[in-house]
Design an enzyme around this catalytic site. Structure first.
Site, PDB file in Angstrom:
ATOM      1  N   LYS A 110     -15.804   0.403  19.973  1.00 18.60           N
ATOM      2  CA  LYS A 110     -17.141   0.855  19.571  1.00 18.60           C
ATOM      3  C   LYS A 110     -17.331   2.298  20.028  1.00 18.60           C
ATOM      4  O   LYS A 110     -16.959   2.647  21.159  1.00 18.60           O
ATOM      5  CB  LYS A 110     -18.191  -0.067  20.210  1.00 18.60           C
ATOM      6  CG  LYS A 110     -19.625   0.221  19.756  1.00 18.60           C
ATOM      7  CD  LYS A 110     -20.590  -0.771  20.403  1.00 18.60           C
ATOM      8  CE  LYS A 110     -22.014  -0.549  19.940  1.00 18.60           C
ATOM      9  NZ  LYS A 110     -22.965  -1.513  20.539  1.00 18.60           N
ATOM     10  N   SER A 114     -26.067  -3.809  17.318  1.00 14.42           N
ATOM     11  CA  SER A 114     -25.624  -2.488  16.954  1.00 14.42           C
ATOM     12  C   SER A 114     -24.111  -2.380  16.752  1.00 14.42           C
ATOM     13  O   SER A 114     -23.653  -1.415  16.139  1.00 14.42           O
ATOM     14  CB  SER A 114     -26.041  -1.484  18.032  1.00 14.42           C
ATOM     15  OG  SER A 114     -25.406  -1.801  19.255  1.00 14.42           O
ATOM     16  N   SER A 117     -26.406  -6.976  20.780  1.00 17.96           N
ATOM     17  CA  SER A 117     -25.606  -6.090  19.923  1.00 17.96           C
ATOM     18  C   SER A 117     -24.162  -6.508  19.719  1.00 17.96           C
ATOM     19  O   SER A 117     -23.480  -5.964  18.851  1.00 17.96           O
ATOM     20  CB  SER A 117     -25.625  -4.661  20.475  1.00 17.96           C
ATOM     21  OG  SER A 117     -26.840  -4.040  20.161  1.00 17.96           O
TER      22      SER A 117
END
Lengths: 114, 487
Positions: B84, B159, B183
């Site tokens: 990420k 997210s 997330s």
């Protein structure tokens, strides 16, 4: 703002004038907002703050605030680090300076603002 | 390109290496080709040179060991992974999906990345997210949302949307995400993969760009629970560079724990209104199958949990406003073109900070409010006290339970654009995931079924703080149950 009130009705809510509130917070947080942003944020912030008002009906007298779950695992906490500064070598300094938008030999460049 | 079957988990990958069907170089090039096409907009940056070097090294090691995967030394040998893009990989771009950091190159690697690479993993590149991990749909990325792999008109969740899309879409074998209010778990559920948020402090946050420091936690996103567990074994464990990381051993691989006699709490507050009919029937199906396998479902109550979203958005935004104050266009990140002519220092900062997107600005404003003089006691402090009550509710309930079960979300993946104009509606979507972050407990998303449109539906298991192994052991049995095996 009263700090002891427990009911919603007698509390002046910040939602009343969110436009002024948003402008003030923008100033404090160094954000410049366009007129359009100001307009949309004022409405949205108003409804979010109205939603958050629900916390005021709870009785939290005598409750210790929980700022981090670390405090609930204190038996596994790390010992505090020794209070000692670490002097970066020249290579580390230049590597960090290289992250800046305007790096100089040993400092960060900024435009004159006075 | 090879006609051979693509190994879809770590064990099959290692078997394929040993059988000579795939080499680390071949599998890396296979994924790099996919990433260059970036069909799902899941990738923000490809670290091609790094990945190929790591693959070449893996090939040398493999040949030195006579073709046998040296598992003891390299538990993630040759595993092609995505990271990420709020985690630092030295020498690679670290954008946080923000214009503020569009050109920023990380000067060091996050502890989790160092540990993955030392364990033999191959870093393919950086994955899309909501800007600074603020969002639940990936629509807040400054570089466009990532697409749901099977339903491109739907959101991936967020997210960690890029991580979920890339794993579910076959563009990497596994990924790292981060979870501040759901997330990891939400996108894992929407895309049909496993996502694990460990106990707060079991995985180092060093090198994770801070959003809300008391809530953020890094975790794996994978196709199988086994893979997630193997990654956790590598990335967990104390790190002196993160003072909040706990002095506990690395997470170990648990045995499947028997479902017979297992005490599964069903929070009353999560079992009622608001669930879509598909999620409700999926939840019901899981409960029935657990009961048939001998588990005891125990209704429980978490009386303060209904205030979780209000508490979360006060605290997360307060921490965000503080953490993001460092982005001023002086020491790192981009400087706005308009900043050069600013007539005051204040205007100079404000011009630079206009590089933040709308959601980030909104959160900074709200966070500044709840920390500001005159409001801090009634907002920030009060929320922190209610947080204590929520944590206490969990601790109390867990005294008589092995785990708790709830859906991950009230619905399957929604359509892009559906909630973007109403931030509060978007925030309320985190209702089921936020409480675990507030209480610091471990929680995971397990892909359980699909709805009538074939959209994945995930179920959430939560465990007592620090009992990550126990939770993983329970999930192993549930995964077997799902696959039709006996527990």
């Amino acid at each position: 703002m009263s700090t002891k009130s427990t009911s919603r009705s007698d509390q002046p809510t910040p939602a009343a004038d969110t436009r002024a509130l948003v402008l003030r917070m923008a100033h404090l947080s160094r954000l410049s907002l366009s007129e359009q942003e100001l307009e949309s944020f004022s409405g949205q912030v108003g409804s979010i703050l109205a939603y958050i008002e629900q916390l005021k009906v709870l009785d939290v007298a005598g409750v210790e605030p929980l700022l981090s779950p670390s405090s609930l695992m204190s038996e596994h906490a790390q010992a505090p680090r020794e209070d000692r500064s670490i002097r970066p070598d020249a290579e580390a300094t230049s590597r960090l300076l290289a992250c800046a938008p305007d790096p100089r030999t040993d400092s960060f460049g900024v435009p004159p603002v006075l | 390109m090879s006609n051979l079957t693509l190994p879809l988990d770590i064990t099959s990958l290692h078997r394929a290496f040993e059988a000579g069907e795939w080499t680390p170089g071949a599998i890396t090039r296979y994924y790099l080709d996919k990433i260059r096409a970036n069909r799902l907009n899941a990738w923000l940056n490809v670290s091609e040179e790094r990945a190929l070097e790591q693959a070449a090294r893996a090939e040398r090691i493999l040949s030195d060991s006579g073709g046998k995967v040296p598992l003891a030394r390299f538990p993630l040998f040759g595993v092609p992974m995505g990271i990420k893009d709020n985690l630092a990989v030295q020498g690679e771009k670290l954008t946080c999906a923000s214009r503020m950091l569009a050109e920023y190159i990380a000067p060091y690697s996050a502890t989790v990345v160092e540990r993955l690479e030392s364990a033999g993993a191959i870093t393919l590149g950086k994955l899309n997210l909501d800007e600074f991990a603020m969002g639940g749909s990936n629509e807040n990325s400054a570089f466009g949302r990532s697409l749901h792999p099977t339903h491109p008109e739907r959101v991936t969740g967020g997210s960690s949307g890029g991580s979920a899309a890339a794993v579910a879409g076959g563009e990497c074998l596994a990924a790292l995400g981060s979870d501040t209010g759901g997330s990891i778990r939400l996108p894992a559920s929407y895309c049909g993969i496993f996502g694990i948020k460990p106990t707060y402090g079991r995985v180092s946050r060093y090198g994770l760009v801070a959003f809300a420091s008391s809530l953020d936690q890094v975790g794996p996103m994978t196709r199988t629970l086994e893979d997630g567990t193997r990654i956790l074994q590598v990335i967990s464990g104390v790190d002196p560079r993160d003072a909040t990381s706990l002095v506990m051993p690395a997470i170990t691989r648990p045995q499947a724990s028997p479902l017979q006699g297992l005490r599964v709490g069903i929070p009353a507050e999560f079992d009622g209104e608001g669930l879509s009919s598909d999620v409700r029937s999926s939840f019901q199906d899981l409960k029935e199958r657990l009961t048939r396998a001998g588990a005891t479902l125990i209704p429980c109550s978490l009386p303060h949990i209904t205030h979780s979203i209000a508490v979360y958005y006060v605290l997360a935004m307060a921490e965000a406003s503080s953490n993001l104050s460092r982005f001023d266009g002086v020491r790192f990140g981009n400087r706005a073109a308009t900043a050069a002519g600013a007539e005051s220092l204040e205007k100079f900062y404000a011009e630079n900070r206009s590089l933040f997107g709308a959601e980030v600005k909104r959160r900074i404003l709200l966070g500044t409010f709840s920390l500001s003089s005159g409001y801090a006691d009634e907002y920030f402090l009060r929320a922190a006290k209610v947080r204590a009550l929520i944590a206490r509710d969990f601790d109390h309930a867990f005294q008589n339970l092995d785990c708790m079960l709830s859906p991950v979300s009230a619905t399957a993946a929604f359509r892009a654009g559906e909630k973007s104009s109403a931030p509060l509606q978007m925030y309320l979507n985190d209702l089921y995931t936020v409480p675990a972050n507030l209480a610091g407990i471990p929680a995971l998303s397990l892909p359980w079924s699909r709805d009538s449109d074939l959209l994945p539906i995930g179920m959430q298991f939560m465990g007592p703080r620090g009992c990550d192994e126990k939770l993983l052991g329970i999930a192993r049995s549930v995964e077997k149950l799902r696959n039709g095996g006996a527990s």
